[in-house]
Structure formats: structure tokens, C-alpha cells
Motif scaffolding. Structure first.
Motif, PDB file in Angstrom:
ATOM      1  N   ASP A  26       0.180  -1.339   5.787  1.00 18.33           N
ATOM      2  CA  ASP A  26       1.227  -1.347   4.763  1.00 18.33           C
ATOM      3  C   ASP A  26       0.989  -2.393   3.686  1.00 18.33           C
ATOM      4  O   ASP A  26       1.527  -2.285   2.590  1.00 18.33           O
TER       5      ASP A  26
ATOM      6  N   CYS B 193      -5.390  -7.089   6.510  1.00 21.16           N
ATOM      7  CA  CYS B 193      -4.793  -5.784   6.267  1.00 21.16           C
ATOM      8  C   CYS B 193      -3.743  -5.544   7.343  1.00 21.16           C
ATOM      9  O   CYS B 193      -4.095  -5.359   8.523  1.00 21.16           O
TER      10      CYS B 193
ATOM     11  N   LEU C  38       0.811  -1.213   0.000  1.00 20.03           N
ATOM     12  CA  LEU C  38       0.000   0.000   0.000  1.00 20.03           C
ATOM     13  C   LEU C  38       0.845   1.264   0.000  1.00 20.03           C
ATOM     14  O   LEU C  38       0.302   2.373   0.054  1.00 20.03           O
ATOM     15  N   ASN C  39       2.161   1.124  -0.035  1.00 20.48           N
ATOM     16  CA  ASN C  39       3.041   2.284  -0.091  1.00 20.48           C
ATOM     17  C   ASN C  39       4.357   1.879  -0.741  1.00 20.48           C
ATOM     18  O   ASN C  39       4.637   0.690  -0.937  1.00 20.48           O
TER      19      ASN C  39
ATOM     20  N   HIS D 230      -3.953   2.326  -2.394  1.00 15.26           N
ATOM     21  CA  HIS D 230      -2.895   3.186  -1.894  1.00 15.26           C
ATOM     22  C   HIS D 230      -3.360   3.818  -0.584  1.00 15.26           C
ATOM     23  O   HIS D 230      -4.458   4.377  -0.506  1.00 15.26           O
ATOM     24  N   LYS D 231      -2.548   3.680   0.440  1.00 10.54           N
ATOM     25  CA  LYS D 231      -2.753   4.286   1.756  1.00 10.54           C
ATOM     26  C   LYS D 231      -4.023   3.800   2.449  1.00 10.54           C
ATOM     27  O   LYS D 231      -3.959   2.930   3.295  1.00 10.54           O
ATOM     28  N   THR D 232      -5.187   4.374   2.129  1.00 10.62           N
ATOM     29  CA  THR D 232      -6.377   4.092   2.944  1.00 10.62           C
ATOM     30  C   THR D 232      -7.471   3.315   2.222  1.00 10.62           C
ATOM     31  O   THR D 232      -8.401   2.842   2.869  1.00 10.62           O
ATOM     32  N   ARG D 233      -7.404   3.196   0.920  1.00  7.80           N
ATOM     33  CA  ARG D 233      -8.472   2.506   0.192  1.00  7.80           C
ATOM     34  C   ARG D 233      -7.877   1.506  -0.797  1.00  7.80           C
ATOM     35  O   ARG D 233      -6.785   1.712  -1.329  1.00  7.80           O
TER      36      ARG D 233
ATOM     37  N   SER E 260     -11.508  -0.292   2.968  1.00  2.00           N
ATOM     38  CA  SER E 260     -10.708   0.836   3.445  1.00  2.00           C
ATOM     39  C   SER E 260      -9.869   0.387   4.640  1.00  2.00           C
ATOM     40  O   SER E 260     -10.245  -0.533   5.368  1.00  2.00           O
ATOM     41  N   VAL E 261      -8.731   1.011   4.812  1.00  2.00           N
ATOM     42  CA  VAL E 261      -7.815   0.661   5.896  1.00  2.00           C
ATOM     43  C   VAL E 261      -7.197   1.930   6.461  1.00  2.00           C
ATOM     44  O   VAL E 261      -7.214   2.988   5.832  1.00  2.00           O
ATOM     45  N   GLU E 262      -6.633   1.798   7.662  1.00  2.00           N
ATOM     46  CA  GLU E 262      -5.880   2.895   8.269  1.00  2.00           C
ATOM     47  C   GLU E 262      -4.567   2.333   8.803  1.00  2.00           C
ATOM     48  O   GLU E 262      -4.546   1.288   9.440  1.00  2.00           O
ATOM     49  N   ASN E 263      -3.496   3.049   8.530  1.00  3.07           N
ATOM     50  CA  ASN E 263      -2.168   2.675   9.042  1.00  3.07           C
ATOM     51  C   ASN E 263      -1.756   1.255   8.656  1.00  3.07           C
ATOM     52  O   ASN E 263      -1.113   0.548   9.431  1.00  3.07           O
TER      53      ASN E 263
END
Length: 250
Positions: A202, A249, A14-15, A221-224, A197-200
Motif C-alpha cells: 500500500d 514497501c 500506491l492506491n 501504482h499497485k505493482t510498479r 516492483s511490489v505485490e500487495n
């Protein structure tokens, strides 16, 4: 007991840092798998992996990024120690292993420098980008080296690999901690599509039964993130209207 694999795990970063780490993991594993050079074909495969590893190392300060992330993981483990339900013995063992990897990585010379400066590797690298450019008439010096005594080749390759072991060990532990930071949960896609969706996080990990002949096409990417499930037979294969799968996740 059967060794047949019933499920397969797909991963998607995701990053950019996770993208680099996964590529690095893949290349380091190739070096280990290909280290027993016994022909021109296996030799070229090994040198190609070495060349790609050097390129990845040159793009960013991998060591600094891994040290920074291991320090974060160390802080998390120390926080978990205060949880009365935590397995303190396991956490202490992980902290000890983590600190050992941090120390070795910090004290190691510039990662990959011994590969960049090696004459044999340089000879191969200068021709790898040319299709068929490593034939014996193109690189007689490499052809000679590959046909010298096996013991000499083994000694040189072990020297090359030993120089990257601090990086490999630290990276393996880091990725193992990230992968185990969350468990798989049961999910379901409809008409071959799933969005979340996700938070924090990788890394997205998906587990599928291998006999379905399906694979995920992941974007995010990042949150979705979004997942499109596809059949390996794009013309005749069928994707179920409702598809259960496992998702983590991390």
C-alpha cells in the motif's frame, strides 16, 4: 544529547485508499497542532483544516474502509500467533488495542457530523475559498467568537476534537501497523533513478540523509513504481551517480 534530525522519511501511496488515509492523518494532526487558537491567523488555519477534513470525509466512507482494513490486520495478527517464534505477548496486546479501536469506531456517531452542523464552523467555511474573505468586516460573527473568553473557545474546540478521536485513534493504529509491516532495506539508485516492483503493498517509504539536500519524486501504482532523486537546488545541485538509500514497501 542532540535532537538534530539526521534522516528524513518520504512516503508515497500506491492506491487511493492509502492516499485518503495519509491526507486524513495530515489533517487530523493539523487540528491537534492548531487547537490552541490565540489569534485570527491561528483561528483561520484551524478552520481551514476542519473544512478540508470535512471535504475528505464527504468523498468516501472512510470509517467503513478503516474498519475493513483493521479486520484484515486482526486476521494477520491471529495468524502470526501460530508462529512458534512470534512474540505472543506483543501480538495479544496489539489485538486488544485493535479490538478497542474497532469497537469505538463502530459505535461512534457519524464521523464529522458534529463539525458539519456547527454554526461557528459553517460561518468560517462559507468564506474560506475567497482570498482574504475572512476579514472581520466579512465575518463579524466569527470575529466576535474569536475574541470571547478563552475558556469558551477551548471548550468548543475540545468538543470538536473529541468527536473525531475514535477515527484518529483507529487510523493511527492502522497506519502504524502498515508502516511496521516491512523493514527498510539498503538500495542504490544510478544516475538519480530507481525502479522497482511490489505485490500487495500500500505504501512506499524512502529514508534519506537530510544533509544531502535530496528528495524523491515518486510515481507508482499497485505493482510498479519509479523514483527520481532530485536536488533542492535544481540549477546547481548535484545528484550522485550512485546514491545509497533505504527503502521499505509496506
Amino acid at each position: 544529547m542532540s535532537n538534530t534530525i539526521s534522516t528524513i522519511i518520504y512516503e508515497h501511496p500506491l492506491n487511493e485508499k492509502m492516499r485518503s488515509w495519509l491526507r486524513m492523518e495530515c489533517l487530523l494532526q493539523q487540528l491537534i497542532d492548531l487547537k490552541n487558537i490565540n489569534s485570527l491567523a491561528t483561528g483561520l488555519a484551524f478552520f481551514r483544516a476542519v473544512s478540508e477534513l470535512i471535504e475528505v470525509l464527504d468523498r468516501s466512507d472512510i470509517r467503513a474502509d478503516i474498519i475493513k482494513e483493521l479486520d484484515k490486520q486482526k486476521n494477520k495478527l491471529n495468524q502470526w500467533c501460530s508462529d512458534p517464534h512470534a512474540d505472543k505477548t506483543l501480538i495479544k496486546n496489539l489485538l486488544k488495542e485493535l479490538q478497542e479501536n474497532l469497537t469505538l469506531l463502530r459505535e461512534a456517531p457519524r464521523i464529522g457530523q458534529h463539525l458539519r452542523q456547527d454554526k461557528v464552523i459553517s460561518i468560517a467555511r462559507q468564506r474560506l475559498s475567497i482570498p482574504g474573505g475572512c476579514c472581520s468586516f466579512d465575518l463579524p460573527a466569527l470575529h466576535l467568537w474569536l475574541n470571547t473568553h478563552k475558556k469558551e473557545i477551548e471548550t468548543r474546540i475540545n468538543f470538536w476534537i473529541d468527536g473525531i478521536l475514535p477515527l484518529r485513534s483507529a487510523l493511527n493504529m492502522l497506519l502504524n501497523l502498515i508502516r511496521k509491516s516491512n523493514t527498510f532495506t539498503n538500495q542504490k539508485s544510478y544516475n538519480g533513478f530507481y525502479q522497482g516492483s511490489v505485490e500487495n503493498a500500500d505504501l512506499i517509504r524512502i529514508k534519506l540523509p537530510i544533509n544531502l539536500s535530496l528528495y524523491p519524486q515518486i510515481s507508482g501504482h499497485k505493482t510498479r513504481f519509479a523514483i527520481r532523486f532530485l536536488h533542492e537546488d535544481s540549477e546547481n545541485g548535484i545528484v550522485p551517480d550512485e546514491l545509497p538509500f533505504k527503502l521499505a514497501c509496506c
